[in-house]
Design an enzyme around this catalytic site. Structure first.
Site, PDB file in Angstrom:
ATOM      1  N   ARG A   1     -11.209   1.184  -0.921  1.00 43.05           N
ATOM      2  CA  ARG A   1     -11.240   1.296   0.533  1.00 43.05           C
ATOM      3  C   ARG A   1     -11.121   2.763   0.922  1.00 43.05           C
ATOM      4  O   ARG A   1     -10.159   3.439   0.544  1.00 43.05           O
ATOM      5  CB  ARG A   1     -10.095   0.497   1.165  1.00 43.05           C
ATOM      6  CG  ARG A   1     -10.096   0.595   2.682  1.00 43.05           C
ATOM      7  CD  ARG A   1      -8.897  -0.072   3.315  1.00 43.05           C
ATOM      8  NE  ARG A   1      -8.827   0.312   4.716  1.00 43.05           N
ATOM      9  CZ  ARG A   1      -7.727   0.309   5.456  1.00 43.05           C
ATOM     10  NH1 ARG A   1      -6.573  -0.062   4.936  1.00 43.05           N
ATOM     11  NH2 ARG A   1      -7.771   0.689   6.726  1.00 43.05           N
TER      12      ARG A   1
ATOM     13  N   HIS B   1      -9.755   5.729  11.134  1.00 38.85           N
ATOM     14  CA  HIS B   1      -8.406   5.731  10.575  1.00 38.85           C
ATOM     15  C   HIS B   1      -7.645   6.919  11.178  1.00 38.85           C
ATOM     16  O   HIS B   1      -7.309   7.892  10.493  1.00 38.85           O
ATOM     17  CB  HIS B   1      -8.461   5.820   9.054  1.00 38.85           C
ATOM     18  CG  HIS B   1      -7.212   5.348   8.369  1.00 38.85           C
ATOM     19  ND1 HIS B   1      -7.203   4.383   7.386  1.00 38.85           N
ATOM     20  CD2 HIS B   1      -5.910   5.708   8.536  1.00 38.85           C
ATOM     21  CE1 HIS B   1      -5.969   4.184   6.963  1.00 38.85           C
ATOM     22  NE2 HIS B   1      -5.163   4.978   7.645  1.00 38.85           N
TER      23      HIS B   1
ATOM     24  N   GLU C   1      -4.997  -0.155  11.926  1.00 38.19           N
ATOM     25  CA  GLU C   1      -3.672  -0.201  12.537  1.00 38.19           C
ATOM     26  C   GLU C   1      -3.667   0.263  13.996  1.00 38.19           C
ATOM     27  O   GLU C   1      -3.032   1.269  14.349  1.00 38.19           O
ATOM     28  CB  GLU C   1      -2.674   0.617  11.715  1.00 38.19           C
ATOM     29  CG  GLU C   1      -2.474   0.058  10.315  1.00 38.19           C
ATOM     30  CD  GLU C   1      -1.367   0.754   9.542  1.00 38.19           C
ATOM     31  OE1 GLU C   1      -0.852   1.787  10.018  1.00 38.19           O
ATOM     32  OE2 GLU C   1      -1.011   0.270   8.452  1.00 38.19           O
TER      33      GLU C   1
ATOM     34  N   ASN D   1      -2.341  -5.153   6.803  1.00 40.72           N
ATOM     35  CA  ASN D   1      -1.551  -4.093   6.188  1.00 40.72           C
ATOM     36  C   ASN D   1      -0.084  -4.501   6.274  1.00 40.72           C
ATOM     37  O   ASN D   1       0.468  -4.606   7.379  1.00 40.72           O
ATOM     38  CB  ASN D   1      -1.743  -2.754   6.915  1.00 40.72           C
ATOM     39  CG  ASN D   1      -3.140  -2.186   6.757  1.00 40.72           C
ATOM     40  OD1 ASN D   1      -3.995  -2.767   6.096  1.00 40.72           O
ATOM     41  ND2 ASN D   1      -3.372  -1.043   7.361  1.00 40.72           N
TER      42      ASN D   1
ATOM     43  N   TYR E   1       3.923  -3.787   4.707  1.00 34.17           N
ATOM     44  CA  TYR E   1       4.799  -2.918   3.933  1.00 34.17           C
ATOM     45  C   TYR E   1       6.223  -3.456   3.789  1.00 34.17           C
ATOM     46  O   TYR E   1       6.853  -3.263   2.754  1.00 34.17           O
ATOM     47  CB  TYR E   1       4.853  -1.519   4.553  1.00 34.17           C
ATOM     48  CG  TYR E   1       3.609  -0.717   4.263  1.00 34.17           C
ATOM     49  CD1 TYR E   1       3.491   0.020   3.090  1.00 34.17           C
ATOM     50  CD2 TYR E   1       2.527  -0.726   5.152  1.00 34.17           C
ATOM     51  CE1 TYR E   1       2.338   0.736   2.799  1.00 34.17           C
ATOM     52  CE2 TYR E   1       1.372  -0.006   4.874  1.00 34.17           C
ATOM     53  CZ  TYR E   1       1.283   0.720   3.698  1.00 34.17           C
ATOM     54  OH  TYR E   1       0.136   1.418   3.410  1.00 34.17           O
TER      55      TYR E   1
ATOM     56  N   GLU F   1      -3.681  -3.013   2.874  1.00 33.50           N
ATOM     57  CA  GLU F   1      -2.723  -1.980   2.467  1.00 33.50           C
ATOM     58  C   GLU F   1      -1.416  -2.649   2.092  1.00 33.50           C
ATOM     59  O   GLU F   1      -0.966  -3.581   2.762  1.00 33.50           O
ATOM     60  CB  GLU F   1      -2.428  -0.960   3.586  1.00 33.50           C
ATOM     61  CG  GLU F   1      -3.509   0.045   3.853  1.00 33.50           C
ATOM     62  CD  GLU F   1      -3.098   1.076   4.907  1.00 33.50           C
ATOM     63  OE1 GLU F   1      -1.881   1.348   5.025  1.00 33.50           O
ATOM     64  OE2 GLU F   1      -3.981   1.577   5.603  1.00 33.50           O
TER      65      GLU F   1
END
Length: 469
Positions: free
Chosen positions: A73, A118, A163, A305, A307, A373
């Site tokens: 990516r 991005h 995002e 994404n 985390y 991600e």
């Protein structure tokens, strides 16, 4: 449990790795401008050179091949391709660079997943209002069509905006990301709204003009923590965790997958706070126009994404003022049993990803999911024998496998963040997420695989081998 065509990937972003900020006709981005201002969080750290992938792409390709990735990516730098943000001026050097990247990947049997935006908006468009200006949607659509025409014969997975929550809130409310605005309670909602409008237009353009000949898929990358009540037996905390999910995952997921509008809990919370404050001038959370393409259905897969996770307490009305935090009226807490990696905010909770995947399946119509991600960072003294991060990847991928096999979530890919140590936005080079260490003191930016990179390569090889039998 992983399907034979599962995408094993790693991810990067143009501003974070490319460097070459003034090379070969590239125009300035909002992050170039932001990083060159005095007094911002990272001091003198910038993305001017970073990993220098613009000149050292061949080294990146070697890293990709060493890991055995099936997918990579990357993001396109809008100002590298279109220096003033418009198709009136196309930078052919930028086109040549990305053509080489895409062609080199394909020659190594690695499929590109390409992000159009991005965080690095052309400064020329920011000067015209940026994501706060309604006209940005048409400008983005023109840029997207240019990219589909130019690269779409070889790219089958597209992400429009990465995002939007982070770009909207951190860049337009908190001021810690470019463009550095601190317009609490208004600008973030407007920026997020225009990102959705831009995404919807680009998706409809792809669907009507390019899908039949190119056969690709388009989505938008949504970031979210897993959020659950601090005290599950307390109704107020249960409601608060649902409200927090509405303000993060739901902010962009509901318009695309559920109703074509923002979550009811989000709109009710914003409107209630506006009434309390006596706000006038129309709704702070914008309304989608019936004269424009609807965002509903404009995602061919769910791009996530993830985390970390949080426990959520009800704010109990303690917040007063015009801001997203006040509108949400919740408190997010780290469970003391969770370990923390290099960043204070990053609790290591692989199980939260499985819970979030299950929630997505139940809430958004059982979509195809790509985890675009997920990562673990270091800070402080360099540790190349990073066994803890290696265990993180092992445990996280086990949770994804359970989500597929036991929960029935249709996960089609996993992209580690990141291929390389890089410029981590407001944290500069202080956080290291790479599968490869980059020596930023070395003019050649030497890349060295971490132990965790070897572990990720071993995991990929194991699952590939299982399907080759």
């Amino acid at each position: 449990m992983f399907p034979p065509d599962f995408a094993w990937g790693a991810a990067t972003a143009a501003y974070q790795i490319e460097g070459g900020w003034q090379t070969d006709g590239k125009g300035p981005s909002i992050w170039d401008t932001f990083c060159h201002k005095e007094g911002r969080g990272c001091g003198a750290q910038t993305g001017d050179v970073t990993c220098n992938s613009y000149e050292l792409w061949d080294k990146d390709l070697q890293c990709i091949r060493q890991l055995g990735l099936t997918h990579y990516r990357l993001s396109l730098s809008w100002p590298r391709l279109l220096p003033d943000g418009t198709t009136r001026h196309v930078n052919q050097k930028g086109v040549e660079y990305y053509n080489k990247v895409i062609d080199d990947l394909r020659s190594c049997d690695v499929s590109p997943m390409v992000t159009l935006y991005h965080f690095d908006l052309p400064q020329a468009l920011q000067d015209g209002g940026g994501w706060k200006a309604p006209a940005i949607a048409a400008a983005f659509d023109d840029y997207a069509r240019f990219c589909f025409r130019t690269f779409g014969d070889r790219v089958k997975l597209w992400l429009t905006v990465n995002e939007p929550y982070v770009c909207a809130k951190l860049g337009h409310e908190d001021g810690v990301h470019a463009p550095g605005l601190k317009e609490a309670g208004t600008a973030a909602y407007l920026a997020g709204h225009n990102m959705l409008r831009a995404h919807a237009r680009a998706w409809h353009s792809y669907n009507s003009l390019y899908r039949s000949t190119q056969g690709g898929a388009v989505s938008l990358a949504i970031n979210s923590d897993w959020l659950e009540p601090w005290r599950p037996e307390h109704a107020a905390d249960v409601s608060a965790s649902a409200r927090s999910l509405a303000f993060t995952l739901g902010w962009f997921g509901w318009p695309l997958f559920v109703t074509g509008d923002y979550p009811h809990a989000m709109r009710a919370a914003v409107d209630t706070q506006s009434v309390k404050l006596g706000h006038r001038g129309g709704p702070r959370l914008p309304v989608f126009s019936e004269d424009e393409p609807s965002p509903l259905g404009t995602a061919d897969f769910f791009a996530l994404n993830y985390y970390t996770s949080r426990k959520v307490k009800d704010g109990s009305g303690g917040e007063w003022g015009m801001s997203m935090r006040c509108d949400r009226d919740t408190e997010e807490i780290l469970d003391p049993d969770w370990s923390i990696c290099g960043a204070a905010w990053l609790a290591v909770v692989p199980g939260g990803l499985r819970k979030l995947l299950h929630y997505i399946k139940d809430t958004f119509g059982d979509p195809v999911v790509y985890i675009t991600e997920n990562g673990f960072c270091q800070a402080g003294p360099l540790v190349k024998e990073d066994a803890q991060r290696g265990r993180f990847y092992e445990e996280t991928i086990q949770e994804v496998e359970k989500a597929i096999g036991e929960d029935g979530v249709n996960v089609r890919g996993y992209f580690a963040w990141s291929l390389l140590d890089n410029f981590e936005w407001a944290d500069g080079f202080d956080l290291r997420f790479g599968l490869f260490h980059v020596d930023f003191s070395d003019a050649e930016r030497k890349r060295t695989i971490y132990r965790s990179g070897l572990e990720y390569a071993r995991i990929i090889s194991k699952y590939k081998a299982a399907h080759s039998k």
